[in-house]
Design an enzyme around this catalytic site. Structure first.
Site, mmCIF file in Angstrom:
data_model
loop_
_atom_site.group_PDB
_atom_site.id
_atom_site.type_symbol
_atom_site.label_atom_id
_atom_site.label_comp_id
_atom_site.label_asym_id
_atom_site.label_seq_id
_atom_site.Cartn_x
_atom_site.Cartn_y
_atom_site.Cartn_z
ATOM 1 C CD GLN A 113 -2.424 1.126 2.815
ATOM 2 O OE1 GLN A 113 -1.922 0.457 3.730
ATOM 3 N NE2 GLN A 113 -3.498 1.860 2.995
ATOM 4 C CB SER A 116 2.366 6.797 4.582
ATOM 5 O OG SER A 116 1.269 6.233 5.233
ATOM 6 C CB SER A 148 3.812 -2.987 5.360
ATOM 7 O OG SER A 148 3.610 -2.111 6.436
ATOM 8 C CD GLU A 231 -4.412 0.405 6.546
ATOM 9 O OE1 GLU A 231 -4.740 1.485 6.010
ATOM 10 O OE2 GLU A 231 -3.236 0.073 6.752
#
Ligand SMILES: Cc1cc2nc3c(=O)[nH]c(=O)nc-3n(C[C@H](O)[C@H](O)[C@H](O)COP(=O)(O)OP(=O)(O)OC[C@H]3O[C@@H](n4cnc5c(N)ncnc54)[C@H](O)[C@@H]3O)c2cc1C
Length: 379
Positions: A113, A116, A148, A231
């Site tokens: 993902q 950020s 991640s 999420e």
């Protein structure tokens, strides 16, 4: 995870037999584990996903059967299974679903993902990675962080700014980024619990064909909100059940913790926090059955983090110096992972704002840059 309805042998004998041939029966949990911390067995997870796939199942449709066995952790596959699959079901084209869902479900392709950035975490709509149209595709430039599993992901769900002339929420587009494309550089970061699961990702004119755009141009904020909602629910659900009171009490009995007044007090507080977590989870499940899965997810996520931290802190106190020194001790890993639960998937403060505004109907937080063109905002 989006899937076809379970077939006749949904949790039937075939799948049970196949699982029983491969995995031992689950015993009351003795070890504690949280979100894949301290472990990263992709091969084992992939084998299980492939087995489910062969039987026409997903993690969700096989959930009932899976609880009976000691199966590997799905966390390396979580972004794909929990976030990307439902988002593709809602926003993907038929061709995108046909191309990405089968390898995602079978564990053959891992997703990460790419949301950020150094300047966009809680304020995610401030993403400044930008995508510029070139021919019939796009070129991406910018930096992502805390991604991640980017170092072994095949695809990344990415938000990029496509129109800086409009207010921040209105100029974002969602893409699937091929992590092997030229111009994509991934640098893993080491975490304090010993894992190196998350990374910095640098994009230098990375190409993305337009067919890999998810949703309409500049409508990416809606896709982002759906992703974040999935999420929150998934993080709360997956952390759930990590620590049970009896696991903690077992440590206490083993260490004579029951005889120390201060320790008894701390234990009681931790057990109460774990009980609150259990109730929050039950409430969340009840709301999900009423078709309101998101109403309790933020509250549940806050409770989960608090419970894990409280339990791990007491366990480490009970173990004394040995607990702090044994780097491979599961409670120690849990203790060092606990703080991240209040950050990943949206911090506790942001979850509280969501509860205040969307669940309790309180007045919204002041948002001074909501109507200002992104290019004119202070960053
Ligand atoms: C283990 C882990 C894994 C992660 N994995 C991923 C991933 O795979 N992909 C991805 O895109 N991101 C990932 N993240 C990033 C995560 O989503 C962000 O760290 C998080 O959203 C917070 O953003 P930030 O770190 O920029 O902190 P900031 O937004 O800078 O926040 C700093 C502090 O200010 C507080 N704060 C900020 N705004 C407000 C406000 N409006 N009201 C009250 N308090 C506020 C925050 O609560 C926090 O305490 C991961 C993070 C962790 C820890």
């Amino acid at each position: 995870v989006t899937q076809e309805p379970a077939g006749a042998d949904a949790t039937g004998p075939d799948l049970h037999r196949a699982l029983a041939r491969r995995y031992p029966r689950r015993r009351p949990a003795r070890a504690v584990r949280v979100l894949g911390a301290g472990s990263d067995d992709r091969k084992a997870g992939r084998e299980l996903l492939a087995l489910l796939d062969r039987h026409g199942h997903t993690v969700e449709s096989a959930a009932e059967a899976l609880v009976a066995f000691e199966v590997p952790d799905f966390y390396p596959f979580a972004v794909g299974l929990d976030l990307v699959a439902p988002v593709l079901a809602e926003y993907g084209t038929r061709a995108q679903r046909a191309r990405w869902l089968p390898p995602l479900r079978a564990g053959a392709e891992i997703w990460c993902q790419l949301f950020s950035e150094p300047g966009a975490g809680s304020d995610l709509a401030a993403v400044s990675t930008h995508a510029v149209r070139v021919g019939d595709g796009w070129r991406l430039a910018g930096q992502k962080v805390w991604t991640s599993r980017a170092h072994y992901a095949r695809w990344g769900l990415l938000l990029a700014r496509t129109d800086p002339a409009v207010p921040k929420h209105a100029g974002i587009t969602c893409f699937a980024l091929d992590m092997c494309a030229p111009g994509v550089e991934v640098r893993p970061l080491r975490q304090m619990n010993g894992d190196d699961h998350f990374c910095e990702v640098f994009l230098d004119d990375a190409p993305v064909p337009d067919r890999d755009r998810i949703g309409a141009v500049s409508q990416g904020w809606a896709v982002a909100l759906r992703t974040l909602a999935h999420e929150r629910s998934a993080l709360a659900g997956r952390t759930g059940g990590t620590v049970a009171s009896d696991q903690l009490l077992r440590v206490a009995h083993g260490r004579g913790g029951g005889h120390d007044g201060v320790m008894r007090d701390q234990l009681a507080r931790a057990v109460v926090t774990l009980k609150i977590q259990e109730l929050a989870r039950a409430r969340s499940a009840a709301l999900a059955r009423q078709g309101r899965p998101e109403a309790a997810a933020s509250g549940e996520k806050i409770c989960e983090g608090a419970a894990v931290r409280a339990a791990a802190a007491v366990a480490l106190d009970l173990k004394g110096p040995e607990g702090a020194l044994a780097a491979d001790d599961a409670w120690s890993t849990l203790f060092l992972t606990g703080p991240s639960l209040s950050i990943r998937g949206g911090t506790d403060e942001i979850q509280r704002s969501i509860v205040g505004e969307r669940v309790l109907g309180l007045p919204p937080e002041p948002r001074v840059d909501k109507t200002v063109p992104f290019a004119e905002t202070r960053r």
